[in-house]
Design a protein around this motif. Structure first.
Motif, PDB file in Angstrom:
ATOM      1  N   ASP A   9       0.841  -1.192   0.000  1.00 44.89           N
ATOM      2  CA  ASP A   9       0.000   0.000   0.000  1.00 44.89           C
ATOM      3  C   ASP A   9       0.877   1.243   0.000  1.00 44.89           C
ATOM      4  OD1 ASP A   9      -1.779   2.102   0.525  1.00 44.89           O
ATOM      5  OD2 ASP A   9      -2.958   0.909   1.922  1.00 44.89           O
ATOM      6  N   ILE A  10       0.615   2.165  -0.905  1.00 47.17           N
ATOM      7  CA  ILE A  10       1.374   3.411  -0.999  1.00 47.17           C
ATOM      8  C   ILE A  10       1.319   4.193   0.303  1.00 47.17           C
ATOM      9  CG2 ILE A  10      -0.517   4.802  -1.957  1.00 47.17           C
ATOM     10  CD1 ILE A  10       3.061   5.062  -3.219  1.00 47.17           C
ATOM     11  N   ASN A  11       0.235   4.036   1.059  1.00 45.64           N
ATOM     12  CA  ASN A  11       0.087   4.763   2.322  1.00 45.64           C
ATOM     13  C   ASN A  11       1.019   4.247   3.417  1.00 45.64           C
ATOM     14  OD1 ASN A  11      -1.944   6.569   1.381  1.00 45.64           O
ATOM     15  ND2 ASN A  11      -3.376   4.871   1.481  1.00 45.64           N
ATOM     16  N   ASP A  12       1.662   3.108   3.179  1.00 44.53           N
ATOM     17  CA  ASP A  12       2.633   2.588   4.133  1.00 44.53           C
ATOM     18  C   ASP A  12       3.966   3.326   4.033  1.00 44.53           C
ATOM     19  OD1 ASP A  12       0.813   0.700   4.992  1.00 44.53           O
ATOM     20  OD2 ASP A  12       1.576  -0.867   3.649  1.00 44.53           O
ATOM     21  N   LEU A  13       4.121   4.137   2.990  1.00 43.44           N
ATOM     22  CA  LEU A  13       5.382   4.831   2.748  1.00 43.44           C
ATOM     23  C   LEU A  13       5.319   6.274   3.242  1.00 43.44           C
ATOM     24  CD1 LEU A  13       6.070   3.689  -0.930  1.00 43.44           C
ATOM     25  CD2 LEU A  13       6.793   2.582   1.196  1.00 43.44           C
ATOM     26  N   SER A  14       6.469   6.758   3.716  1.00 46.54           N
ATOM     27  CA  SER A  14       6.574   8.166   4.088  1.00 46.54           C
ATOM     28  C   SER A  14       6.576   9.007   2.811  1.00 46.54           C
ATOM     29  CB  SER A  14       7.867   8.414   4.868  1.00 46.54           C
ATOM     30  OG  SER A  14       8.995   8.294   4.006  1.00 46.54           O
ATOM     31  N   GLU A  15       6.423  10.294   2.957  1.00 49.16           N
ATOM     32  CA  GLU A  15       6.432  11.194   1.796  1.00 49.16           C
ATOM     33  C   GLU A  15       7.743  11.061   1.024  1.00 49.16           C
ATOM     34  OE1 GLU A  15       5.297  13.682  -1.101  1.00 49.16           O
ATOM     35  OE2 GLU A  15       4.003  12.934   0.493  1.00 49.16           O
ATOM     36  N   ARG A  42      14.281   0.672   2.567  1.00 43.67           N
ATOM     37  CA  ARG A  42      13.080   0.756   3.413  1.00 43.67           C
ATOM     38  C   ARG A  42      11.820   0.481   2.598  1.00 43.67           C
ATOM     39  NH1 ARG A  42      14.289   6.344   6.630  1.00 43.67           N
ATOM     40  NH2 ARG A  42      16.081   5.605   7.819  1.00 43.67           N
ATOM     41  N   VAL A  43      11.780   1.044   1.402  1.00 47.88           N
ATOM     42  CA  VAL A  43      10.620   0.822   0.517  1.00 47.88           C
ATOM     43  C   VAL A  43      10.493  -0.663   0.201  1.00 47.88           C
ATOM     44  CG1 VAL A  43       9.697   1.233  -1.803  1.00 47.88           C
ATOM     45  CG2 VAL A  43      10.621   3.149  -0.466  1.00 47.88           C
ATOM     46  N   ARG A  44      11.610  -1.289  -0.194  1.00 47.21           N
ATOM     47  CA  ARG A  44      11.567  -2.733  -0.506  1.00 47.21           C
ATOM     48  C   ARG A  44      11.056  -3.528   0.684  1.00 47.21           C
ATOM     49  NH1 ARG A  44      16.480  -1.492  -2.820  1.00 47.21           N
ATOM     50  NH2 ARG A  44      17.615  -2.514  -1.118  1.00 47.21           N
ATOM     51  N   LYS A  45      11.547  -3.206   1.868  1.00 48.58           N
ATOM     52  CA  LYS A  45      11.129  -3.941   3.066  1.00 48.58           C
ATOM     53  C   LYS A  45       9.638  -3.720   3.361  1.00 48.58           C
ATOM     54  CE  LYS A  45      12.179  -4.677   7.892  1.00 48.58           C
ATOM     55  NZ  LYS A  45      13.049  -4.379   9.016  1.00 48.58           N
ATOM     56  N   LYS A  46       9.199  -2.475   3.340  1.00 53.47           N
ATOM     57  CA  LYS A  46       7.797  -2.171   3.643  1.00 53.47           C
ATOM     58  C   LYS A  46       6.833  -2.809   2.641  1.00 53.47           C
ATOM     59  CE  LYS A  46       8.284   2.196   6.120  1.00 53.47           C
ATOM     60  NZ  LYS A  46       7.941   3.639   6.129  1.00 53.47           N
ATOM     61  N   LEU A  47       7.258  -2.868   1.378  1.00 53.28           N
ATOM     62  CA  LEU A  47       6.377  -3.397   0.337  1.00 53.28           C
ATOM     63  C   LEU A  47       6.584  -4.882   0.077  1.00 53.28           C
ATOM     64  CD1 LEU A  47       6.544  -0.463  -2.235  1.00 53.28           C
ATOM     65  CD2 LEU A  47       4.870  -0.836  -0.405  1.00 53.28           C
ATOM     66  N   GLY A  48       7.583  -5.474   0.734  1.00 56.32           N
ATOM     67  CA  GLY A  48       7.853  -6.896   0.546  1.00 56.32           C
ATOM     68  C   GLY A  48       8.405  -7.205  -0.829  1.00 56.32           C
ATOM     69  N   MET A  49       9.241  -6.313  -1.330  1.00 60.70           N
ATOM     70  CA  MET A  49       9.815  -6.477  -2.668  1.00 60.70           C
ATOM     71  C   MET A  49      11.320  -6.676  -2.568  1.00 60.70           C
ATOM     72  SD  MET A  49       7.520  -3.729  -4.710  1.00 60.70           S
ATOM     73  CE  MET A  49       5.739  -3.881  -4.647  1.00 60.70           C
ATOM     74  N   HIS A  50      11.889  -7.157  -3.669  1.00 61.14           N
ATOM     75  CA  HIS A  50      13.303  -7.512  -3.636  1.00 61.14           C
ATOM     76  C   HIS A  50      14.167  -6.724  -4.605  1.00 61.14           C
ATOM     77  CE1 HIS A  50      12.247 -10.818  -1.025  1.00 61.14           C
ATOM     78  NE2 HIS A  50      11.285 -11.140  -1.878  1.00 61.14           N
ATOM     79  N   SER A  51      13.557  -5.885  -5.434  1.00 66.66           N
ATOM     80  CA  SER A  51      14.368  -5.178  -6.428  1.00 66.66           C
ATOM     81  C   SER A  51      13.734  -3.846  -6.808  1.00 66.66           C
ATOM     82  CB  SER A  51      14.519  -6.033  -7.689  1.00 66.66           C
ATOM     83  OG  SER A  51      13.286  -6.112  -8.378  1.00 66.66           O
ATOM     84  N   ARG A  52      14.560  -3.018  -7.433  1.00 67.87           N
ATOM     85  CA  ARG A  52      14.094  -1.742  -7.979  1.00 67.87           C
ATOM     86  C   ARG A  52      13.045  -1.987  -9.056  1.00 67.87           C
ATOM     87  NH1 ARG A  52      17.769   2.769  -8.352  1.00 67.87           N
ATOM     88  NH2 ARG A  52      16.980   2.958 -10.467  1.00 67.87           N
ATOM     89  N   THR A  53      13.248  -3.039  -9.829  1.00 65.35           N
ATOM     90  CA  THR A  53      12.314  -3.359 -10.909  1.00 65.35           C
ATOM     91  C   THR A  53      10.925  -3.648 -10.356  1.00 65.35           C
ATOM     92  OG1 THR A  53      14.127  -4.224 -12.240  1.00 65.35           O
ATOM     93  CG2 THR A  53      11.893  -4.882 -12.881  1.00 65.35           C
ATOM     94  N   GLU A  54      10.854  -4.430  -9.293  1.00 64.34           N
ATOM     95  CA  GLU A  54       9.554  -4.724  -8.669  1.00 64.34           C
ATOM     96  C   GLU A  54       8.883  -3.444  -8.185  1.00 64.34           C
ATOM     97  OE1 GLU A  54       9.035  -8.629  -6.260  1.00 64.34           O
ATOM     98  OE2 GLU A  54      11.101  -7.933  -5.923  1.00 64.34           O
ATOM     99  N   ILE A  55       9.675  -2.571  -7.576  1.00 59.16           N
ATOM    100  CA  ILE A  55       9.136  -1.287  -7.103  1.00 59.16           C
ATOM    101  C   ILE A  55       8.572  -0.497  -8.277  1.00 59.16           C
ATOM    102  CG2 ILE A  55       9.759   0.965  -6.127  1.00 59.16           C
ATOM    103  CD1 ILE A  55      11.853  -0.543  -4.415  1.00 59.16           C
ATOM    104  N   ALA A  56       9.337  -0.402  -9.349  1.00 61.00           N
ATOM    105  CA  ALA A  56       8.919   0.372 -10.522  1.00 61.00           C
ATOM    106  C   ALA A  56       7.633  -0.182 -11.127  1.00 61.00           C
ATOM    107  CB  ALA A  56      10.033   0.396 -11.556  1.00 61.00           C
ATOM    108  N   ILE A  57       7.579  -1.486 -11.298  1.00 59.71           N
ATOM    109  CA  ILE A  57       6.389  -2.111 -11.887  1.00 59.71           C
ATOM    110  C   ILE A  57       5.171  -1.866 -11.001  1.00 59.71           C
ATOM    111  CG2 ILE A  57       5.294  -4.328 -12.434  1.00 59.71           C
ATOM    112  CD1 ILE A  57       8.143  -5.243 -13.365  1.00 59.71           C
ATOM    113  N   TRP A  58       5.329  -2.059  -9.703  1.00 57.87           N
ATOM    114  CA  TRP A  58       4.233  -1.850  -8.760  1.00 57.87           C
ATOM    115  C   TRP A  58       3.735  -0.408  -8.828  1.00 57.87           C
ATOM    116  CZ3 TRP A  58       4.456   1.361  -4.366  1.00 57.87           C
ATOM    117  CH2 TRP A  58       3.338   1.302  -3.543  1.00 57.87           C
TER     118      TRP A  58
END
Length: 67
Positions: free
Chosen positions: A4-10, A45-61
């Protein structure tokens, strides 16, 4: 649980958006006026909060959130 995007700080959201735009950590650091290592920390921190393992996963999400 679904990421959830709301799990992330600004700042984490800013870093996520710039990762999704394809910027490298050094480029993000320049854009935000921060140190390269600080950006690496935010990305980790983003990877951990979102349960992701790479920049690519973050970008796609993040891109999928926009549609």
């Amino acid at each position: 649980m679904k990421p959830d995007i709301n799990d992330l700080s600004e700042r984490e959201r800013q870093v996520t958006e710039l990762i999704a735009q394809g910027l490298k950590y050094k480029e993000i650091a320049v854009e935000l006026g921060l140190q390269h290592e600080t950006i690496r920390t935010y990305a980790a921190r983003v990877r951990k909060k979102l349960g992701m393992h790479s920049r690519t996963e973050i970008a796609i999400w993040y891109v999928r959130l926009q549609y």
